[in-house]
Design a protein around this motif. Structure first.
Motif, PDB file in Angstrom:
ATOM      1  N   PHE A  10      35.358 -71.606  34.878  1.00 40.71           N
ATOM      2  CA  PHE A  10      33.886 -72.045  34.910  1.00 40.71           C
ATOM      3  C   PHE A  10      32.958 -73.063  34.077  1.00 40.71           C
ATOM      4  N   PRO A  11      33.269 -74.404  34.241  1.00 42.20           N
ATOM      5  CA  PRO A  11      33.372 -75.325  32.997  1.00 42.20           C
ATOM      6  C   PRO A  11      32.713 -76.094  32.262  1.00 42.20           C
ATOM      7  N   ASN A  12      31.306 -75.270  33.923  1.00 42.44           N
ATOM      8  CA  ASN A  12      29.657 -75.672  33.296  1.00 42.44           C
ATOM      9  C   ASN A  12      28.475 -74.928  33.430  1.00 42.44           C
ATOM     10  N   ILE A  13      28.841 -73.875  33.285  1.00 39.74           N
ATOM     11  CA  ILE A  13      27.461 -73.114  33.058  1.00 39.74           C
ATOM     12  C   ILE A  13      26.067 -73.291  33.536  1.00 39.74           C
ATOM     13  N   PRO A  14      25.306 -73.168  34.666  1.00 40.06           N
ATOM     14  CA  PRO A  14      23.682 -73.727  33.603  1.00 40.06           C
ATOM     15  C   PRO A  14      23.163 -72.893  33.467  1.00 40.06           C
ATOM     16  N   ARG A  65      23.567 -68.930  18.464  1.00 39.42           N
ATOM     17  CA  ARG A  65      24.862 -68.620  18.259  1.00 39.42           C
ATOM     18  C   ARG A  65      25.675 -68.481  19.814  1.00 39.42           C
ATOM     19  N   GLN A  66      26.249 -68.492  20.118  1.00 44.11           N
ATOM     20  CA  GLN A  66      27.338 -68.646  21.222  1.00 44.11           C
ATOM     21  C   GLN A  66      26.684 -68.097  22.706  1.00 44.11           C
ATOM     22  N   HIS A  67      26.069 -68.656  23.535  1.00 45.78           N
ATOM     23  CA  HIS A  67      25.659 -68.240  24.721  1.00 45.78           C
ATOM     24  C   HIS A  67      27.328 -68.084  25.210  1.00 45.78           C
ATOM     25  N   ILE A  68      26.439 -66.923  27.222  1.00 47.10           N
ATOM     26  CA  ILE A  68      27.531 -67.338  27.840  1.00 47.10           C
ATOM     27  C   ILE A  68      27.624 -68.363  28.565  1.00 47.10           C
ATOM     28  N   GLY A  69      27.389 -69.711  28.258  1.00 44.93           N
ATOM     29  CA  GLY A  69      27.872 -70.637  28.515  1.00 44.93           C
ATOM     30  C   GLY A  69      29.411 -70.939  27.713  1.00 44.93           C
ATOM     31  N   ASN A  70      29.078 -71.246  26.553  1.00 47.94           N
ATOM     32  CA  ASN A  70      30.248 -70.996  25.613  1.00 47.94           C
ATOM     33  C   ASN A  70      31.351 -70.021  25.997  1.00 47.94           C
ATOM     34  N   LEU A  71      31.248 -69.078  26.533  1.00 51.10           N
ATOM     35  CA  LEU A  71      31.731 -67.735  26.712  1.00 51.10           C
ATOM     36  C   LEU A  71      33.131 -67.842  27.731  1.00 51.10           C
ATOM     37  N   PRO A  76      40.705 -76.150  24.426  1.00 54.72           N
ATOM     38  CA  PRO A  76      39.496 -75.578  25.058  1.00 54.72           C
ATOM     39  C   PRO A  76      38.447 -76.125  24.945  1.00 54.72           C
ATOM     40  N   VAL A  77      37.853 -76.451  26.016  1.00 52.10           N
ATOM     41  CA  VAL A  77      36.914 -76.782  25.792  1.00 52.10           C
ATOM     42  C   VAL A  77      36.061 -76.810  27.585  1.00 52.10           C
ATOM     43  N   GLY A  78      34.613 -76.881  27.114  1.00 52.52           N
ATOM     44  CA  GLY A  78      33.915 -76.699  28.167  1.00 52.52           C
ATOM     45  C   GLY A  78      33.040 -78.603  28.798  1.00 52.52           C
ATOM     46  N   GLU A  79      33.101 -78.554  30.221  1.00 41.40           N
ATOM     47  CA  GLU A  79      33.705 -79.968  30.672  1.00 41.40           C
ATOM     48  C   GLU A  79      32.478 -81.238  30.126  1.00 41.40           C
ATOM     49  N   ASP A  80      31.440 -80.522  29.090  1.00 49.34           N
ATOM     50  CA  ASP A  80      30.281 -81.690  28.741  1.00 49.34           C
ATOM     51  C   ASP A  80      31.404 -82.313  27.180  1.00 49.34           C
ATOM     52  N   GLN A  81      32.510 -81.808  26.848  1.00 46.52           N
ATOM     53  CA  GLN A  81      33.537 -82.299  25.625  1.00 46.52           C
ATOM     54  C   GLN A  81      34.958 -83.216  26.157  1.00 46.52           C
ATOM     55  N   LEU A  82      34.137 -83.822  27.437  1.00 46.00           N
ATOM     56  CA  LEU A  82      35.602 -84.793  28.144  1.00 46.00           C
ATOM     57  C   LEU A  82      35.890 -85.967  27.145  1.00 46.00           C
ATOM     58  N   LYS A 141      22.147 -77.575  31.885  1.00 47.83           N
ATOM     59  CA  LYS A 141      24.090 -77.015  31.758  1.00 47.83           C
ATOM     60  C   LYS A 141      23.013 -75.873  30.487  1.00 47.83           C
ATOM     61  N   MET A 142      23.639 -74.976  30.636  1.00 46.46           N
ATOM     62  CA  MET A 142      22.985 -73.340  29.763  1.00 46.46           C
ATOM     63  C   MET A 142      23.428 -73.913  28.229  1.00 46.46           C
ATOM     64  N   SER A 143      22.246 -74.746  27.286  1.00 44.40           N
ATOM     65  CA  SER A 143      22.087 -74.710  26.350  1.00 44.40           C
ATOM     66  C   SER A 143      21.502 -74.469  25.124  1.00 44.40           C
ATOM     67  N   LYS A 144      21.853 -74.515  23.518  1.00 50.50           N
ATOM     68  CA  LYS A 144      21.348 -74.665  22.677  1.00 50.50           C
ATOM     69  C   LYS A 144      20.333 -75.011  22.636  1.00 50.50           C
ATOM     70  N   SER A 145      20.181 -76.007  22.958  1.00 50.48           N
ATOM     71  CA  SER A 145      19.143 -77.388  22.608  1.00 50.48           C
ATOM     72  C   SER A 145      17.610 -76.799  23.438  1.00 50.48           C
ATOM     73  N   ALA A 199      33.147 -75.060  17.755  1.00 49.08           N
ATOM     74  CA  ALA A 199      32.099 -75.343  17.897  1.00 49.08           C
ATOM     75  C   ALA A 199      31.477 -75.129  16.556  1.00 49.08           C
ATOM     76  N   ARG A 200      29.752 -75.885  16.687  1.00 50.77           N
ATOM     77  CA  ARG A 200      28.911 -75.756  15.684  1.00 50.77           C
ATOM     78  C   ARG A 200      27.715 -75.150  15.517  1.00 50.77           C
ATOM     79  N   PRO A 201      28.174 -75.233  14.300  1.00 51.73           N
ATOM     80  CA  PRO A 201      26.732 -73.617  13.899  1.00 51.73           C
ATOM     81  C   PRO A 201      25.594 -74.182  14.024  1.00 51.73           C
TER      82      PRO A 201
HETATM   83  P1  AMP Z   1      28.677 -75.815  21.040  1.00 50.11           P
HETATM   84  O1  AMP Z   1      28.255 -74.312  20.771  1.00 50.11           O
HETATM   85  O2  AMP Z   1      28.021 -76.413  21.838  1.00 50.11           O
HETATM   86  O3  AMP Z   1      29.721 -76.703  20.228  1.00 50.11           O
HETATM   87  O4  AMP Z   1      29.515 -75.313  22.166  1.00 50.11           O
HETATM   88  C1  AMP Z   1      31.257 -74.799  21.652  1.00 50.11           C
HETATM   89  C2  AMP Z   1      31.976 -74.908  23.218  1.00 50.11           C
HETATM   90  O5  AMP Z   1      30.895 -74.294  24.476  1.00 50.11           O
HETATM   91  C3  AMP Z   1      32.165 -76.497  23.925  1.00 50.11           C
HETATM   92  O6  AMP Z   1      33.836 -76.433  24.189  1.00 50.11           O
HETATM   93  C4  AMP Z   1      31.934 -76.879  24.750  1.00 50.11           C
HETATM   94  O7  AMP Z   1      31.720 -77.658  25.560  1.00 50.11           O
HETATM   95  C5  AMP Z   1      31.259 -75.522  25.923  1.00 50.11           C
HETATM   96  N1  AMP Z   1      30.182 -74.758  26.356  1.00 50.11           N
HETATM   97  C6  AMP Z   1      28.678 -74.801  25.919  1.00 50.11           C
HETATM   98  N2  AMP Z   1      27.806 -75.436  26.686  1.00 50.11           N
HETATM   99  C7  AMP Z   1      28.934 -74.835  27.772  1.00 50.11           C
HETATM  100  C8  AMP Z   1      27.757 -74.298  29.135  1.00 50.11           C
HETATM  101  N3  AMP Z   1      26.372 -74.452  29.611  1.00 50.11           N
HETATM  102  N4  AMP Z   1      28.740 -74.542  30.154  1.00 50.11           N
HETATM  103  C9  AMP Z   1      30.750 -74.391  29.713  1.00 50.11           C
HETATM  104  N5  AMP Z   1      30.994 -74.490  28.729  1.00 50.11           N
HETATM  105  C10 AMP Z   1      29.461 -74.773  27.520  1.00 50.11           C
END
Ligand code: AMP
Ligand code: TRP
Length: 326
Positions: free
Chosen positions: A181-185, A14-20, A144-150, A192-196, A9-11
């Motif tokens: 839960f590969p894509n948390i809104p 901080r990590q959110h519940i989407g990452n979790l 192990p990754v979220g859907e966005d990484q496929l 998607k839930m996103s740090k950006s 994961a990129r620093p």
């Molecule tokens: P990142 O912190 O963006 O580098 O992502 C770290 C991991 O969390 C990657 O495997 C992402 O696919 C996963 N991830 C990020 N955002 C979400 C989300 N909204 N729902 C599910 N997985 C996520």
């Protein structure tokens, strides 16, 4: 021998519940049966964030998030990407067998090029080659990754296949592993839930009060304007989160009551924030304890880099031999 798992994961936040829910849950569970390597990918972070002081800060924050969520440095290798620079050497070799056309059609490249038109750097185009290098350097089979990484994983397999075809069987073709839960809104949009997206997340490190405030402010079913309107739980982000944080019978009950307008969004959100805060409480406590021990975090990362380097050096030696560079 146990199969190897790799993820990163990129620093940059901080990590959110989407990452979790989307990734870290699997990182933790896989520790039982696999040889796991988890990497804080600071070189990848440089493609979008050039403020290295911030990156250093987020390296520490991310390590805290991971350890709080249950990554165990006795079981897993936890390290910082740039501390094992062999990955950049492999990246250079793999870049020679990766057609540019494969990289230009990657969805994340197109999105980032649009988001930062003044900084479409060479590294941004090569991002998936560096990610492939991360994975194959450790000969990982499960990622192990979220859907966005496929799409990135698909490309990793193509690059591994091409290298193996040219120079002989060297790398396994890794498979993605998704959670349920590969894509948390996002809390505030249809994305998607996103740090950006500021305000779209609940972070592991948030306080209970911040968590509640963000949930109370979150969007729900857009068709439900008034309390008396029947809701559509299947399109509601809050309902999606209940499925993780609330016991199954209660989730079903909320669904039925929402459809009949027997429960309002405010009560539904209060219940979610109570359950979420209860679930996150032990993680948050552990995180604060660890935050008071910065030396320990440094030791974990230094030890992780030492262990990762042993594997990385061996792979580089094999790669150079197969390529006829030794
Ligand atoms: P990142 O912190 O963006 O580098 O992502 C770290 C991991 O969390 C990657 O495997 C992402 O696919 C996963 N991830 C990020 N955002 C979400 C989300 N909204 N729902 C599910 N997985 C996520
Ligand atoms: N691209 C991933 C993300 O944005 C981070 C990453 C870098 C990664 N290298 C990796 C994920 C290797 C899995 C495996 O989240």
């Amino acid at each position: 021998m146990k199969k190897r798992v790799f993820s990163g994961a990129r620093p940059t936040a901080r990590q959110h519940i989407g990452n979790l829910l989307g990734a870290i849950d699997n990182y933790v569970n896989l520790q039982k049966d696999y040889d796991c390597v988890y990497c804080i990918v600071d070189i990848h972070a440089l493609t979008t964030l050039q403020d290295t002081a911030q990156i250093q800060n987020y390296i520490r924050e991310l390590a805290l998030d991971w350890l709080a969520a249950g990554l165990d440095p006795h079981k897993s290798i936890i390290f910082v990407q740039s501390h094992v620079p062999e990955v950049t050497e492999l990246h250079t070799y793999l870049s020679m067998v990766t057609p540019l056309s494969w990289l230009l059609r990657v969805p994340t490249f197109k999105e980032k090029a649009k988001a930062q038109p003044d900084n479409v750097n060479y590294g941004l185009v090569g991002y998936p080659v560096l990610m492939a290098s991360d994975i194959v350097l450790y000969k990982a089979e499960v990622v192990p990754v979220g859907e966005d990484q496929l799409p990135h994983l698909e490309l990793t397999r193509e690059i591994a296949r091409r290298f193996n075809g040219l120079f002989g069987e060297t790398f396994p073709e890794p498979k993605a592993k998704l959670t349920s839960f590969p894509n948390i809104p996002s809390l505030i949009s249809s994305g998607k839930m996103s740090k950006s997206e500021a305000g779209s997340t609940i972070d592991i490190a948030h306080t209970a009060e911040e968590t509640t405030a963000r949930i109370m402010n979150a969007i729900t079913d857009p068709a439900r304007k008034f309390r008396k309107d029947p809701g559509h739980p299947e399109v509601c982000n809050i309902y999606t989160l209940h499925k993780y944080f609330t016991p199954a019978e209660k989730v079903e009950k909320i669904g039925v009551e929402c459809r009949k307008a027997e429960i309002g969004c405010v009560d539904c959100k209060k219940l979610l924030s109570a359950n979420m805060n209860e679930f996150l409480r032990p993680l948050r406590e552990k995180r604060s304890e660890l935050a008071a021990r910065p030396e320990f975090i440094k030791e974990v990362l230094a030890d992780g880099a030492d262990r990762a380097r042993v594997i990385a050096r061996e792979t580089i030696r094999e790669v150079k031999q197969k390529m006829g560079l030794l």
